[in-house]
Design a protein around this motif. Structure first.
Motif, PDB file in Angstrom:
ATOM      1  N   LEU A 124     -65.264  -9.031  20.598  1.00  0.00           N
ATOM      2  CA  LEU A 124     -66.536  -9.699  20.883  1.00  0.00           C
ATOM      3  C   LEU A 124     -67.688  -9.019  20.157  1.00  0.00           C
ATOM      4  N   ASN A 125     -67.640  -7.700  20.100  1.00  0.00           N
ATOM      5  CA  ASN A 125     -68.748  -6.922  19.549  1.00  0.00           C
ATOM      6  C   ASN A 125     -68.748  -6.849  18.027  1.00  0.00           C
ATOM      7  N   ASP A 126     -67.696  -7.366  17.403  1.00  0.00           N
ATOM      8  CA  ASP A 126     -67.662  -7.427  15.945  1.00  0.00           C
ATOM      9  C   ASP A 126     -68.946  -8.096  15.471  1.00  0.00           C
ATOM     10  N   GLU A 127     -69.654  -7.455  14.531  1.00  0.00           N
ATOM     11  CA  GLU A 127     -70.946  -7.983  14.087  1.00  0.00           C
ATOM     12  C   GLU A 127     -70.827  -9.368  13.452  1.00  0.00           C
ATOM     13  N   ASN A 128     -69.631  -9.741  13.001  1.00  0.00           N
ATOM     14  CA  ASN A 128     -69.427 -11.052  12.390  1.00  0.00           C
ATOM     15  C   ASN A 128     -69.098 -12.146  13.407  1.00  0.00           C
ATOM     16  N   THR A 129     -68.860 -11.758  14.652  1.00  0.00           N
ATOM     17  CA  THR A 129     -68.556 -12.753  15.675  1.00  0.00           C
ATOM     18  C   THR A 129     -69.773 -13.651  15.898  1.00  0.00           C
ATOM     19  N   PRO A 130     -69.627 -14.968  15.803  1.00  0.00           N
ATOM     20  CA  PRO A 130     -70.762 -15.871  15.999  1.00  0.00           C
ATOM     21  C   PRO A 130     -71.013 -16.158  17.477  1.00  0.00           C
ATOM     22  N   TYR A 131     -72.230 -16.591  17.771  1.00  0.00           N
ATOM     23  CA  TYR A 131     -72.602 -16.854  19.163  1.00  0.00           C
ATOM     24  C   TYR A 131     -71.709 -17.875  19.858  1.00  0.00           C
ATOM     25  N   PRO A 132     -71.250 -18.954  19.201  1.00  0.00           N
ATOM     26  CA  PRO A 132     -70.398 -19.908  19.916  1.00  0.00           C
ATOM     27  C   PRO A 132     -69.174 -19.281  20.565  1.00  0.00           C
ATOM     28  N   VAL A 133     -68.657 -18.197  20.002  1.00  0.00           N
ATOM     29  CA  VAL A 133     -67.538 -17.496  20.637  1.00  0.00           C
ATOM     30  C   VAL A 133     -67.972 -16.954  21.991  1.00  0.00           C
ATOM     31  N   LEU A 183     -63.636 -11.227  33.985  1.00  0.00           N
ATOM     32  CA  LEU A 183     -63.023  -9.939  33.662  1.00  0.00           C
ATOM     33  C   LEU A 183     -63.973  -8.756  33.850  1.00  0.00           C
ATOM     34  N   GLY A 184     -65.258  -9.062  34.130  1.00  0.00           N
ATOM     35  CA  GLY A 184     -66.241  -7.992  34.342  1.00  0.00           C
ATOM     36  C   GLY A 184     -66.448  -7.126  33.121  1.00  0.00           C
ATOM     37  N   LEU A 185     -66.629  -7.769  31.958  1.00  0.00           N
ATOM     38  CA  LEU A 185     -66.719  -7.033  30.701  1.00  0.00           C
ATOM     39  C   LEU A 185     -68.149  -6.693  30.282  1.00  0.00           C
ATOM     40  N   ASP A 186     -69.140  -7.059  31.055  1.00  0.00           N
ATOM     41  CA  ASP A 186     -70.533  -6.857  30.643  1.00  0.00           C
ATOM     42  C   ASP A 186     -70.830  -5.430  30.208  1.00  0.00           C
ATOM     43  N   SER A 187     -70.294  -4.473  30.935  1.00  0.00           N
ATOM     44  CA  SER A 187     -70.612  -3.070  30.628  1.00  0.00           C
ATOM     45  C   SER A 187     -70.049  -2.621  29.285  1.00  0.00           C
ATOM     46  N   LEU A 188     -69.084  -3.378  28.741  1.00  0.00           N
ATOM     47  CA  LEU A 188     -68.466  -3.018  27.466  1.00  0.00           C
ATOM     48  C   LEU A 188     -69.076  -3.766  26.283  1.00  0.00           C
ATOM     49  N   LEU A 189     -70.026  -4.648  26.552  1.00  0.00           N
ATOM     50  CA  LEU A 189     -70.613  -5.458  25.490  1.00  0.00           C
ATOM     51  C   LEU A 189     -71.665  -4.670  24.712  1.00  0.00           C
ATOM     52  N   SER A 190     -71.825  -5.040  23.459  1.00  0.00           N
ATOM     53  CA  SER A 190     -72.880  -4.462  22.626  1.00  0.00           C
ATOM     54  C   SER A 190     -74.237  -4.921  23.143  1.00  0.00           C
ATOM     55  N   PRO A 191     -75.318  -4.202  22.808  1.00  0.00           N
ATOM     56  CA  PRO A 191     -76.656  -4.641  23.245  1.00  0.00           C
ATOM     57  C   PRO A 191     -76.954  -6.086  22.846  1.00  0.00           C
ATOM     58  N   ARG A 192     -76.583  -6.477  21.605  1.00  0.00           N
ATOM     59  CA  ARG A 192     -76.811  -7.856  21.164  1.00  0.00           C
ATOM     60  C   ARG A 192     -76.131  -8.854  22.085  1.00  0.00           C
ATOM     61  N   ASN A 193     -74.864  -8.593  22.404  1.00  0.00           N
ATOM     62  CA  ASN A 193     -74.110  -9.520  23.236  1.00  0.00           C
ATOM     63  C   ASN A 193     -74.590  -9.526  24.676  1.00  0.00           C
ATOM     64  N   LYS A 194     -75.038  -8.387  25.165  1.00  0.00           N
ATOM     65  CA  LYS A 194     -75.590  -8.342  26.525  1.00  0.00           C
ATOM     66  C   LYS A 194     -76.840  -9.223  26.619  1.00  0.00           C
ATOM     67  N   ILE A 195     -77.709  -9.104  25.610  1.00  0.00           N
ATOM     68  CA  ILE A 195     -78.930  -9.917  25.597  1.00  0.00           C
ATOM     69  C   ILE A 195     -78.574 -11.394  25.511  1.00  0.00           C
ATOM     70  N   ALA A 196     -77.629 -11.737  24.634  1.00  0.00           N
ATOM     71  CA  ALA A 196     -77.238 -13.136  24.462  1.00  0.00           C
ATOM     72  C   ALA A 196     -76.643 -13.702  25.746  1.00  0.00           C
ATOM     73  N   ARG A 221     -58.726  -3.987  27.653  1.00  0.00           N
ATOM     74  CA  ARG A 221     -60.091  -4.507  27.825  1.00  0.00           C
ATOM     75  C   ARG A 221     -61.005  -4.019  26.713  1.00  0.00           C
ATOM     76  N   GLY A 222     -60.812  -2.793  26.280  1.00  0.00           N
ATOM     77  CA  GLY A 222     -61.648  -2.246  25.218  1.00  0.00           C
ATOM     78  C   GLY A 222     -61.465  -2.994  23.913  1.00  0.00           C
ATOM     79  N   GLN A 223     -60.216  -3.370  23.603  1.00  0.00           N
ATOM     80  CA  GLN A 223     -59.945  -4.125  22.387  1.00  0.00           C
ATOM     81  C   GLN A 223     -60.567  -5.511  22.458  1.00  0.00           C
TER      82      GLN A 223
END
Length: 328
Positions: free
Chosen positions: A40-49, A60-73, A33-35
């Motif tokens: 997802l948290n790769d800074e180059n990952t675009p929003y459509p992903v 998968l309940g991954l919200d807690s592992l997301l970066s702040p940017r991805n959590k906001i998005a 799950r961490g990988q």
């Protein structure tokens, strides 16, 4: 979405499509799950992903592992899709740099993407919402030109652009009008028709010469009236030919820049300006239009002469304006 700098997941989406992206992501998450979150948290990952994988992120309940940017998005996306955003998300007092950066990432990496399938309208609705937040909440002038180009790209693709136009005109920024005016010179006839429909006044140009004349006329109109523009509140849901912005004659007459949203002066009126406004309002509509135009023209030509003219009585101002336009 630049495939060369889209991260691992972005490249999969670009080259192999959404189904392959989902399979790869789910397989990775099942092992680590961490990988999966790190991809997802790769800074180059675009929003459509993130858009494509939102159901998997939820499952998968991954919200807690997301970066702040991805959590906001993810939060912004869910709010729009569930229509639970309300007015608070637009509140200026709730602004933050972190939120702004996430919104710009969503828009910048998502605006050129064309997803296939039935979720197309939903994706466009999220992009429209993000554009509205950037303009309404963050007064982001830099994004205006990109939004204007997106309006015309959506039109060519047969996608909805009405909400995007509404968001664009919430700024009443001359830069947005100039960007739209460029499409009067397009070789695509439908671009010209839409540009003419979105801009103030005038019919659709019938040939290249008329288009060039209309383009120059619009630029002059913007230059002359930019500080006095306000949002009319009209939109496509009300009428097939809305006038999105107009200029305030009183502000133009006084040379008093206004807030486009509130149609109120940016600085308080002086006692002298109140007196001038009172005599201006007492005139017939035709004479008010004459004085507003002449005031602007004279001010640009000779500031000292304008100062003298504005101290005349209303009847003398009208007489001087009629004579003045004859020799200008």
């Amino acid at each position: 979405m630049n495939g060369q700098n889209a991260g691992v997941l972005g490249r999969i989406l670009n080259t192999r499509g959404g189904d392959a992206l989902k399979r790869t992501f789910y397989s990775t998450a099942a092992k680590d799950r961490g990988q999966a979150a790190a991809l997802l948290n790769d800074e180059n990952t675009p929003y459509p992903v993130l858009w494509m994988l939102l159901p998997e992120i939820d499952a998968l309940g991954l919200d807690s592992l997301l970066s702040p940017r991805n959590k906001i998005a993810c939060d912004v996306t869910r709010r729009k899709l569930r229509k639970t955003y309300g007015k608070t998300l637009l509140a200026p007092e709730a602004r933050s740099e972190e939120d702004y950066n996430a919104l710009r990432w969503m828009f910048d990496t998502g605006r050129d993407w064309s997803p296939r399938g039935v979720r197309l309208e939903l994706f466009d609705a999220v992009m429209d919402y993000v554009a509205a937040l950037l303009i309404e909440k963050y007064d982001d002038a830099e994004v205006l030109v990109a939004i204007a180009h997106l309006v015309f790209r959506r039109r060519r693709q047969g996608r909805n652009f009405h909400d995007l136009v509404w968001a664009l005109y919430r700024s009443a920024d001359p830069a947005a009008l100039r960007a739209i005016a460029e499409y009067l010179l397009s070789r695509d006839r439908e671009d010209v028709v839409l540009a003419a429909q979105l801009l103030p006044g005038g019919d659709v140009p019938q040939d290249a010469l008329e288009a060039q004349e209309r383009y120059q006329s619009v630029l002059r109109w913007i230059e002359e009236n930019g500080p006095y523009l306000y949002i009319t509140g009209e939109h496509f849901q009300q009428t097939s030919a809305p006038v999105f912005v107009d200029f305030d004659e009183e502000a133009k007459y006084l040379d008093k820049p206004i807030s486009p949203k509130g149609r109120t002066p940016l600085t308080p009126l002086t006692d002298e300006e109140y007196a001038l406004l009172a005599q201006f309002r007492a005139l017939p509509e035709e004479e008010r239009s004459l004085l507003a135009s002449y005031s602007c023209a004279l001010r640009q030509r000779d500031r000292e002469a304008w100062e003298q003219w504005r101290h005349l009585g209303a009847a003398q101002q009208v007489m001087a304006a009629r004579k003045g336009f004859e020799v200008m």
